[in-house]
Design a protein around this motif. Structure first.
Motif, PDB file in Angstrom:
ATOM      1  N   LYS A  32       0.852  -1.188   0.000  1.00  8.75           N
ATOM      2  CA  LYS A  32       0.000   0.000   0.000  1.00  8.75           C
ATOM      3  C   LYS A  32       0.889   1.241   0.000  1.00  8.75           C
ATOM      4  O   LYS A  32       1.818   1.357   0.777  1.00  8.75           O
ATOM      5  CB  LYS A  32      -0.927  -0.003   1.215  1.00  8.75           C
ATOM      6  N   LYS A  33       0.585   2.165  -0.909  1.00  7.02           N
ATOM      7  CA  LYS A  33       1.361   3.400  -1.054  1.00  7.02           C
ATOM      8  C   LYS A  33       0.415   4.590  -0.967  1.00  7.02           C
ATOM      9  O   LYS A  33       0.162   5.269  -1.946  1.00  7.02           O
ATOM     10  CB  LYS A  33       2.100   3.417  -2.394  1.00  7.02           C
ATOM     11  N   GLY A  34      -0.154   4.826   0.186  1.00  7.68           N
ATOM     12  CA  GLY A  34      -1.110   5.914   0.354  1.00  7.68           C
ATOM     13  C   GLY A  34      -2.531   5.387   0.353  1.00  7.68           C
ATOM     14  O   GLY A  34      -2.768   4.183   0.347  1.00  7.68           O
ATOM     15  N   GLU A  35      -3.474   6.312   0.335  1.00  6.31           N
ATOM     16  CA  GLU A  35      -4.884   5.939   0.420  1.00  6.31           C
ATOM     17  C   GLU A  35      -5.424   5.281  -0.839  1.00  6.31           C
ATOM     18  O   GLU A  35      -6.356   4.492  -0.781  1.00  6.31           O
ATOM     19  CB  GLU A  35      -5.738   7.172   0.744  1.00  6.31           C
ATOM     20  N   SER A  36      -4.858   5.604  -2.003  1.00  3.96           N
ATOM     21  CA  SER A  36      -5.471   5.140  -3.242  1.00  3.96           C
ATOM     22  C   SER A  36      -4.526   4.360  -4.160  1.00  3.96           C
ATOM     23  O   SER A  36      -4.914   4.001  -5.264  1.00  3.96           O
ATOM     24  CB  SER A  36      -6.041   6.334  -4.009  1.00  3.96           C
ATOM     25  N   PHE A  45       9.973  -3.283 -12.435  1.00  5.23           N
ATOM     26  CA  PHE A  45       8.912  -2.484 -13.054  1.00  5.23           C
ATOM     27  C   PHE A  45       7.817  -2.285 -12.013  1.00  5.23           C
ATOM     28  O   PHE A  45       7.409  -3.230 -11.346  1.00  5.23           O
ATOM     29  CB  PHE A  45       8.342  -3.206 -14.283  1.00  5.23           C
ATOM     30  N   ARG A  46       7.363  -1.049 -11.880  1.00  2.00           N
ATOM     31  CA  ARG A  46       6.355  -0.739 -10.868  1.00  2.00           C
ATOM     32  C   ARG A  46       4.967  -0.709 -11.501  1.00  2.00           C
ATOM     33  O   ARG A  46       4.694   0.118 -12.365  1.00  2.00           O
ATOM     34  CB  ARG A  46       6.670   0.595 -10.206  1.00  2.00           C
ATOM     35  N   LEU A  47       4.121  -1.645 -11.064  1.00  2.00           N
ATOM     36  CA  LEU A  47       2.743  -1.702 -11.523  1.00  2.00           C
ATOM     37  C   LEU A  47       1.854  -1.257 -10.363  1.00  2.00           C
ATOM     38  O   LEU A  47       1.851  -1.871  -9.305  1.00  2.00           O
ATOM     39  CB  LEU A  47       2.375  -3.123 -11.957  1.00  2.00           C
ATOM     40  N   PHE A  48       1.126  -0.160 -10.595  1.00  2.00           N
ATOM     41  CA  PHE A  48       0.265   0.398  -9.558  1.00  2.00           C
ATOM     42  C   PHE A  48      -1.201   0.115  -9.859  1.00  2.00           C
ATOM     43  O   PHE A  48      -1.625   0.202 -11.015  1.00  2.00           O
ATOM     44  CB  PHE A  48       0.431   1.921  -9.478  1.00  2.00           C
ATOM     45  N   LYS A  54     -11.407   6.932  -4.491  1.00  2.00           N
ATOM     46  CA  LYS A  54     -10.905   7.616  -3.294  1.00  2.00           C
ATOM     47  C   LYS A  54     -10.363   9.001  -3.607  1.00  2.00           C
ATOM     48  O   LYS A  54     -10.228   9.829  -2.734  1.00  2.00           O
ATOM     49  CB  LYS A  54      -9.836   6.769  -2.605  1.00  2.00           C
ATOM     50  N   GLU A  55     -10.051   9.245  -4.876  1.00  2.00           N
ATOM     51  CA  GLU A  55      -9.522  10.542  -5.306  1.00  2.00           C
ATOM     52  C   GLU A  55     -10.574  11.358  -6.056  1.00  2.00           C
ATOM     53  O   GLU A  55     -10.271  12.426  -6.584  1.00  2.00           O
ATOM     54  CB  GLU A  55      -8.291  10.343  -6.201  1.00  2.00           C
ATOM     55  N   ASN A  56     -11.801  10.822  -6.132  1.00  2.00           N
ATOM     56  CA  ASN A  56     -12.897  11.480  -6.849  1.00  2.00           C
ATOM     57  C   ASN A  56     -12.533  11.822  -8.285  1.00  2.00           C
ATOM     58  O   ASN A  56     -12.878  12.877  -8.802  1.00  2.00           O
ATOM     59  CB  ASN A  56     -13.373  12.744  -6.110  1.00  2.00           C
ATOM     60  N   GLU A  57     -11.810  10.910  -8.945  1.00  2.00           N
ATOM     61  CA  GLU A  57     -11.450  11.083 -10.350  1.00  2.00           C
ATOM     62  C   GLU A  57     -12.335  10.203 -11.219  1.00  2.00           C
ATOM     63  O   GLU A  57     -12.581   9.045 -10.890  1.00  2.00           O
ATOM     64  CB  GLU A  57      -9.983  10.709 -10.588  1.00  2.00           C
ATOM     65  N   LYS A  58     -12.807  10.758 -12.322  1.00  8.51           N
ATOM     66  CA  LYS A  58     -13.595   9.978 -13.267  1.00  8.51           C
ATOM     67  C   LYS A  58     -12.652   9.212 -14.186  1.00  8.51           C
ATOM     68  O   LYS A  58     -11.628   9.736 -14.614  1.00  8.51           O
ATOM     69  CB  LYS A  58     -14.507  10.881 -14.075  1.00  8.51           C
ATOM     70  N   VAL A  59     -13.033   7.981 -14.490  1.00 11.43           N
ATOM     71  CA  VAL A  59     -12.224   7.129 -15.346  1.00 11.43           C
ATOM     72  C   VAL A  59     -13.123   6.526 -16.405  1.00 11.43           C
ATOM     73  O   VAL A  59     -14.237   6.089 -16.109  1.00 11.43           O
ATOM     74  CB  VAL A  59     -11.556   6.000 -14.525  1.00 11.43           C
TER      75      VAL A  59
END
Length: 121
Positions: A32-36, A45-48, A54-59
């Motif tokens: 876990k790297k923060g809330e979201s 290779f970093r896969l997130f 949680k960030e109120n972003e539309k996807v």
């Protein structure tokens, strides 16, 4: 300077389901790297996984980003995917020196898997 790809982010709707799937598929744990954000270190290779809610972003979901994973044996990996009842969206196919297939993860993203064709195949 040449660009170097070091990470990718996948927006997820169901974080727990996505974490469970990627921990199973990648055979490693998420950090876990923060809330979201949840991180998988895939051999440097970093896969997130990104919980956009949680960030109120539309996807807008779709298959505009294709993650491609090399495995030792694409046929065995395909069997593993099928045992989990995940949808194969591109059948196992020989393309040049590779065996390739694609499947949908739990969030509807397409994932490519390939292995080098051995001399005996």
């Amino acid at each position: 300077m040449k660009p170097k790809l070091e990470s990718a982010y996948i927006a997820v709707e169901n974080t727990d389901k996505a974490i469970n799937f990627y921990e199973w598929f990648l055979e490693r744990s998420a950090a876990k790297k923060g809330e979201s954000l949840y991180l998988f270190d895939v051999d440097g290779f970093r896969l997130f996984l990104f919980d956009h809610n949680k960030e109120n972003e539309k996807v807008k979901y779709g298959d505009n980003c294709l993650l491609s994973f090399e495995v030792d044996d694409a046929e065995k990996t395909k069997e593993k995917i099928e045992e989990r009842n995940l949808k194969i969206v591109f059948p196992l196919t020989k393309i040049q020196d590779n065996l390739v297939f694609e499947f949908e993860d739990t969030e509807g993203n397409h994932i490519e898997v390939f292995s080098k064709v051995s001399a005996s195949k």
